[in-house]
Design a protein around this motif. Structure first.
Motif, PDB file in Angstrom:
ATOM      1  N   ASP A   1       0.856   7.701  -1.312  1.00 17.48           N
ATOM      2  CA  ASP A   1       2.111   7.838  -0.697  1.00 17.48           C
ATOM      3  C   ASP A   1       1.818   7.606   0.638  1.00 17.48           C
ATOM      4  O   ASP A   1       1.934   8.435   1.390  1.00 17.48           O
ATOM      5  CB  ASP A   1       3.007   9.039  -1.073  1.00 17.48           C
ATOM      6  N   LEU A   2       2.353   6.472   1.171  1.00 20.20           N
ATOM      7  CA  LEU A   2       2.445   5.987   2.369  1.00 20.20           C
ATOM      8  C   LEU A   2       3.473   5.040   2.979  1.00 20.20           C
ATOM      9  O   LEU A   2       4.132   4.429   2.231  1.00 20.20           O
ATOM     10  CB  LEU A   2       0.894   5.387   2.804  1.00 20.20           C
ATOM     11  N   GLU A   3       3.483   5.279   4.240  1.00 24.42           N
ATOM     12  CA  GLU A   3       4.758   4.354   4.935  1.00 24.42           C
ATOM     13  C   GLU A   3       4.187   3.897   6.414  1.00 24.42           C
ATOM     14  O   GLU A   3       3.729   4.509   7.201  1.00 24.42           O
ATOM     15  CB  GLU A   3       5.766   5.287   5.238  1.00 24.42           C
ATOM     16  N   PRO A   4       3.650   2.463   6.341  1.00 20.06           N
ATOM     17  CA  PRO A   4       2.976   1.932   7.365  1.00 20.06           C
ATOM     18  C   PRO A   4       4.132   1.343   8.281  1.00 20.06           C
ATOM     19  O   PRO A   4       5.336   1.339   8.268  1.00 20.06           O
ATOM     20  CB  PRO A   4       2.589   0.649   6.944  1.00 20.06           C
TER      21      PRO A   4
ATOM     22  N   LEU B   1       1.183   5.095  11.107  1.00 23.86           N
ATOM     23  CA  LEU B   1       1.029   5.305   9.482  1.00 23.86           C
ATOM     24  C   LEU B   1       1.131   6.434   9.052  1.00 23.86           C
ATOM     25  O   LEU B   1       0.528   7.574   9.468  1.00 23.86           O
ATOM     26  CB  LEU B   1      -0.500   4.761   9.238  1.00 23.86           C
ATOM     27  N   LEU B   2       2.216   6.655   8.179  1.00 20.80           N
ATOM     28  CA  LEU B   2       2.669   8.025   7.574  1.00 20.80           C
ATOM     29  C   LEU B   2       1.746   8.222   6.113  1.00 20.80           C
ATOM     30  O   LEU B   2       1.915   7.501   5.438  1.00 20.80           O
ATOM     31  CB  LEU B   2       4.181   8.181   7.563  1.00 20.80           C
TER      32      LEU B   2
ATOM     33  N   SER C   1       1.267  16.132   5.472  1.00 19.16           N
ATOM     34  CA  SER C   1       1.858  15.011   5.960  1.00 19.16           C
ATOM     35  C   SER C   1       1.203  14.787   7.198  1.00 19.16           C
ATOM     36  O   SER C   1       0.901  15.557   8.195  1.00 19.16           O
ATOM     37  CB  SER C   1       3.256  15.228   6.389  1.00 19.16           C
TER      38      SER C   1
ATOM     39  N   ARG D   1       1.610  10.628   3.050  1.00 14.57           N
ATOM     40  CA  ARG D   1       2.213  12.023   2.295  1.00 14.57           C
ATOM     41  C   ARG D   1       1.030  12.433   1.249  1.00 14.57           C
ATOM     42  O   ARG D   1       0.787  11.906   0.258  1.00 14.57           O
ATOM     43  CB  ARG D   1       3.384  11.689   1.782  1.00 14.57           C
TER      44      ARG D   1
ATOM     45  N   ARG E   1      -2.708   2.349  -1.633  1.00 16.96           N
ATOM     46  CA  ARG E   1      -1.434   2.207  -2.560  1.00 16.96           C
ATOM     47  C   ARG E   1      -2.191   2.066  -3.968  1.00 16.96           C
ATOM     48  O   ARG E   1      -1.668   2.516  -4.826  1.00 16.96           O
ATOM     49  CB  ARG E   1      -0.774   1.072  -2.201  1.00 16.96           C
TER      50      ARG E   1
ATOM     51  N   ASN F   1       2.488  -3.731   8.618  1.00 19.04           N
ATOM     52  CA  ASN F   1       1.386  -2.881   7.920  1.00 19.04           C
ATOM     53  C   ASN F   1       0.519  -2.561   8.812  1.00 19.04           C
ATOM     54  O   ASN F   1      -0.889  -2.378   8.220  1.00 19.04           O
ATOM     55  CB  ASN F   1       0.817  -3.965   6.813  1.00 19.04           C
TER      56      ASN F   1
END
Length: 424
Positions: free
Chosen positions: A134-137, A145-146, A107, A148, A129, A141
C-alpha cells in the motif's frame, strides 16, 4: 582484470570508502538480527543521509571515534512505527529504504531534495504494487512516497531494471524479510556489476540466493546474520586519481582495491590501458602510471561502469584521436543528464563533441578558459578537475563543494597528489 607491469614507486592515494558498499551494508546491517560493525565507511552527504534515515526509522547507528566504524543494531525484520525519513540527494536511500520499510509495519513517508524528487522511481513503485504494498507516490510517481507497511508476502515478480539497477538491489536486499522470499525475473538490466555486488554482500550476511540460467534470481526467506565487515575504497572515486596519473605521467597507487574487489568500476583501469597508461592490478592494490600522450581512436561500451564514463569523456580531448563512449543512456537519469552535461561543458571548452541517445564522441582539442556548469553533480565537478590538470588556469567549477556528496576531501587530495594543479 588486467595485470600488466609491476607497480612503480608512486604516491598512495587516500580514497574514501565506497558509497555503494557503505549504503548497502547499512541496509543489510539494519535488516540483520543483532549488531553489525561497518568499518571504514564512507562519511559523505549521501551516506550520512542514509544513516540518519535509518535512525528516524528506529534503527540506531552508533558512530565510533573519528567515524572509524559504525555499529548498526537490527532486529532481523523491517522497521515499525511511524517515520518521515529524509533522503536528501541520495538515490540509494530513495531506492533501497522503501522496500525494506514495506517489510515492516507502520507508516513511512520518504522525501528528498528537488533533485532527488526529479529522479525516476516508477519501476520500483510498480514492483512494490505488484507485491501488494500500500503506497502513495508524489507527482510523476516520485517522491514524496508514503509506504503503509504491513509486511510483504513475497512470491514472483518481474522488474524493469533498464533505467537503474538500484530498484532491483533494493528489492533483493528486502527479499529475505518477505514471508515467502522472492523470485525475480529481471529482463533488461543495466549496471550488472552493482547487482553482483548486492548479491555478494547479501550472502556475506547469510542470505541464500540462487540464479538460474535465464537470469531469474530466487531469494529464500530467512533473517540476515549480523556481520563485521570492512568497506573498500570507492572505485568510482579512484577513477579520478587514476585518470590524473594517466594525463600527468605520474604513478599513483590505490591501496585496498585489488583483484578481489567487489566493485565493477575498478574496470575503468582497463579503459585507461586502451589510452596507453601502464596498469597493474594486484591482490591488495592498483597502480596506474601515465605513459606519454593519450591514445584515442577507439569506441568503448561503458554501460556497466557508467559512473566512470565522465572521467574518460573529460580527458578525451587530450587523446590523439576521437574517443566514443557507448551504452550510457541510463546516465541521463542520474543526478543530472550526464551525457548532455558532459557534451555541453566540453563544447564550452571549445572541444568538438557529438552525442546520441546512448553515446558521446569527444574529439582532440585544447581547452579554452571555461567555467564548468556542475549541475550539483559531484561527478561532473571531479571529472573536469582532472582535465584542469592538463590545462592549468583554464578550468573553474561553478560549484566545487558538490564533491561532498561522495568525496569531501577530493580537492585537498588532488592537490596533495598533483602538487598545486587541482582545481578549487
Amino acid at each position: 582484470m588486467i595485470t600488466e607491469k609491476e607497480p612503480g614507486t608512486g604516491l598512495a592515494a587516500r580514497i574514501p570508502g565506497s558509497k555503494s558498499l557503505t549504503n548497502r551494508l547499512l541496509l543489510l546491517a539494519a535488516a540483520a538480527d543483532g549488531t553489525s560493525t561497518v568499518r571504514a565507511p564512507l562519511v559523505s552527504e549521501d551516506t550520512v543521509a542514509f544513516r540518519e534515515a535509518l535512525g528516524v526509522c528506529g534503527i540506531p547507528v552508533k558512530t565510533g571515534p573519528g567515524d572509524a566504524f559504525w555499529e548498526v543494531t537490527g532486529t532481523g525484520r523491517g522497521p515499525t512505527g511511524s517515520a518521515r525519513p529524509w533522503c536528501a540527494d541520495a538515490g540509494t536511500a530513495a531506492r533501497f529504504l522503501p522496500p525494506f520499510a514495506a517489510t515492516g509495519h507502520g507508516s513511512f513517508l520518504f522525501d528528498g531534495s528537488s533533485q532527488l524528487r526529479a529522479r525516476p522511481q516508477r519501476p520500483l513503485l510498480d514492483a512494490l504494487r505488484a507485491l501488494g504494498v500500500d503506497l502513495e507516490p508524489g507527482p510523476g510517481n516520485g517522491l514524496p512516497l508514503l509506504i503503509r507497511a504491513q509486511g510483504i508476502e513475497g512470491g514472483e515478480l518481474s522488474v524493469d531494471s533498464s533505467l537503474s539497477s538500484q530498484y532491483l538491489s533494493g528489492l533483493l536486499m528486502a527479499a529475505p524479510l518477505m514471508r515467502r522470499g522472492l523470485r525475480i525475473r529481471t529482463g533488461s538490466l543495466v549496471s550488472r556489476p552493482y547487482i553482483d555486488m548486492t548479491l555478494a554482500l547479501m550472502q556475506r550476511f547469510g542470505a541464500r540466493v540462487d540464479e538460474s540460467a535465464d537470469g531469474t534470481l530466487t531469494v529464500e526467506p530467512r533473517p540476515y546474520d549480523a556481520t563485521d565487515i570492512v568497506v573498500e575504497p570507492d572505485a568510482s572515486s579512484a577513477s579520478y586519481v587514476f585518470a590524473a596519473a594517466a594525463v600527468t605521467g605520474r604513478t599513483v597507487t590505490v591501496p585496498g582495491l585489488g583483484t578481489d574487489s567487489l566493485q565493477g568500476d575498478l574496470r575503468f583501469v582497463e579503459v585507461l590501458r586502451h589510452t596507453g597508461a601502464d596498469v597493474h592490478v594486484g591482490p591488495t592494490a592498483t597502480t596506474v602510471t601515465g605513459n606519454g600522450p593519450l591514445r584515442g581512436g577507439f569506441t568503448v561500451d561503458m554501460g556497466e561502469i557508467s559512473d566512470t564514463f565522465m572521467t574518460l569523456a573529460a580527458i578525451a580531448p587530450l587523446a590523439d584521436e576521437p574517443i566514443t563512449i557507448t551504452g550510457v543512456a541510463h546516465a541521463r537519469l542520474k543526478e543530472s543528464d550526464r551525457v548532455a552535461a558532459m557534451a555541453e561543458n566540453l563544447r564550452a571548452c571549445g572541444i568538438e563533441t557529438t552525442e546520441g541517445p546512448d553515446r558521446i564522441t569527444v574529439h582532440p582539442g585544447v581547452p579554452r578558459p571555461t567555467r564548468i556548469a556542475c549541475h550539483r553533480d559531484h561527478r561532473i565537478a571531479m571529472s573536469f578537475s582532472v582535465l584542469g590538470l592538463a590545462a592549468p588556469d583554464t578550468i573553474t567549477l561553478d560549484d566545487p563543494e558538490c564533491v561532498a556528496k561522495t568525496f569531501p576531501e577530493f580537492h585537498d587530495e588532488m592537490r596533495r597528489l598533483f602538487t598545486g594543479h587541482a582545481l578549487r
